[in-house]
Design an enzyme around this catalytic site. Structure first.
Site, short mmCIF file in Angstrom:
data_model
loop_
_atom_site.label_atom_id
_atom_site.label_comp_id
_atom_site.label_asym_id
_atom_site.label_seq_id
_atom_site.Cartn_x
_atom_site.Cartn_y
_atom_site.Cartn_z
N SER A 223 -5.44 -2.78 7.77
CA SER A 223 -4.34 -3.52 8.38
C SER A 223 -3.97 -2.92 9.74
O SER A 223 -4.15 -1.73 9.98
CB SER A 223 -3.11 -3.49 7.47
OG SER A 223 -3.44 -3.96 6.18
N1 SAH Z 1 -3.92 -1.62 3.15
C1 SAH Z 1 -5.34 -1.84 3.18
C2 SAH Z 1 -5.59 -3.31 3.33
C3 SAH Z 1 -6.94 -3.73 2.97
S1 SAH Z 1 -7.23 -5.44 3.07
C4 SAH Z 1 -5.94 -1.06 4.33
O1 SAH Z 1 -5.21 -0.83 5.30
O2 SAH Z 1 -7.11 -0.70 4.29
C5 SAH Z 1 -6.70 -6.00 1.50
C6 SAH Z 1 -7.37 -5.42 0.30
O3 SAH Z 1 -6.90 -6.13 -0.84
C7 SAH Z 1 -8.88 -5.58 0.26
O4 SAH Z 1 -9.48 -4.33 0.09
C8 SAH Z 1 -9.14 -6.50 -0.92
O5 SAH Z 1 -10.33 -6.22 -1.62
C9 SAH Z 1 -7.92 -6.23 -1.78
N2 SAH Z 1 -7.60 -7.28 -2.74
C10 SAH Z 1 -7.66 -8.63 -2.60
N3 SAH Z 1 -7.30 -9.26 -3.72
C11 SAH Z 1 -6.96 -8.29 -4.62
C12 SAH Z 1 -6.52 -8.28 -5.98
N4 SAH Z 1 -6.32 -9.41 -6.67
N5 SAH Z 1 -6.30 -7.09 -6.58
C13 SAH Z 1 -6.51 -5.92 -5.92
N6 SAH Z 1 -6.93 -5.85 -4.65
C14 SAH Z 1 -7.16 -7.02 -4.00
#
Ligand code: SAH
Length: 229
Positions: A79
């Site tokens: 993010s």
């Molecule tokens: N805060 C993280 C954001 C990653 S993007 C960072 O800064 O790296 C969002 C993440 O949510 C992804 O890794 C994706 O795989 C995860 N995600 C999407 N749907 C999800 C679900 N149902 N349960 C758990 N994780 C999920």
């Protein structure tokens, strides 16, 4: 003996040198976040002390202190720092002490690292096993200890550890997942992006008589997906 002001570059000195450079660029990022409306000093100082360049691959490290989202593999992104700061600020507003926090969407673990510094314990769920393993390894090697990890589907929350004082979701569902509402403690707060297509940040608080919802700024997150992979 090194010359004064120009020490021999031992391994340690080299690391320090690199550390100082990244500290300067980190400070620049913090100034920019402050200029763009982030007010919480404790959130800003948590971002300042977190080495974001170690959360993205080497190819992206030079962009780590720009205020942008970056790819982290598996079609996911780390993010944007402003969004991390804003969500954390909304999550911990009026916070008087450490809390039990659930994070959905560990990704590379950057937001997890920020939450770890500002709460008593973080429970983090990621649906992509390979990302979770990498994030766990990275966070453990950086010394973040107050984190529990789950490879699972955030739509189900984390039943055995509920209720949570705070819940932060880093992927966008079309609607607020019912299990997450159910696992929010009374007096607790959840911050999440909601919507398919147009997304907006929402802040949900649980009061004795029910839930209260506020709509905040428009955002862009990857979609929250069902199941694991
Ligand atoms: N805060 C993280 C954001 C990653 S993007 C960072 O800064 O790296 C969002 C993440 O949510 C992804 O890794 C994706 O795989 C995860 N995600 C999407 N749907 C999800 C679900 N149902 N349960 C758990 N994780 C999920």
């Amino acid at each position: 003996m090194g010359i004064r002001g120009a020490p021999v570059m031992s391994g340690g000195a080299m690391r320090d040198g690199i550390g100082m450079t990244s500290l300067r660029t980190r400070r620049r990022l913090i100034d920019r976040l402050r200029a763009n409306g982030i007010q919480s000093e404790k959130v800003l100082s948590a971002l300042e002390s977190t080495p974001r360049h170690l959360f993205v691959g080497e190819a992206m490290a030079h962009k780590a202190y720009e205020d942008t989202a970056l790819p982290i593999g598996h079609q996911q992104t780390i993010s944007q720092p402003w969004v991390v700061a804003r969500m954390t600020e909304l999550l911990l507003e009026d916070d008087d002490g450490p809390k039990k926090v659930l994070e959905v969407g560990t990704g590379c673990g950057y937001q997890t690292a920020i939450l770890s510094q500002l709460s008593r314990w973080v429970f983090t769920i990621e649906r992509i096993g390979a990302l979770l393993d990498q994030a766990r390894e990275r966070l453990q090697s950086l010394g973040y200890r107050n984190i529990s990890y789950l490879h699972g589907d955030g739509f189900a929350g984390w039943e055995s550890n509920q209720p949570f004082d705070r819940i932060l979701v880093a992927a966008a569902p079309a609607e607020i997942p019912a299990a997450l509402l159910a696992q929010l403690a009374e007096g607790g707060r959840m911050v999440l992006p909601v919507g398919s297509g147009h997304q907006e940040l929402r802040v949900v608080t649980r009061e004795a008589r029910g839930f209260h919802e506020e709509v905040r700024e428009a955002v862009r997150f990857v979609p929250m997906l069902k199941g694991q992979s």
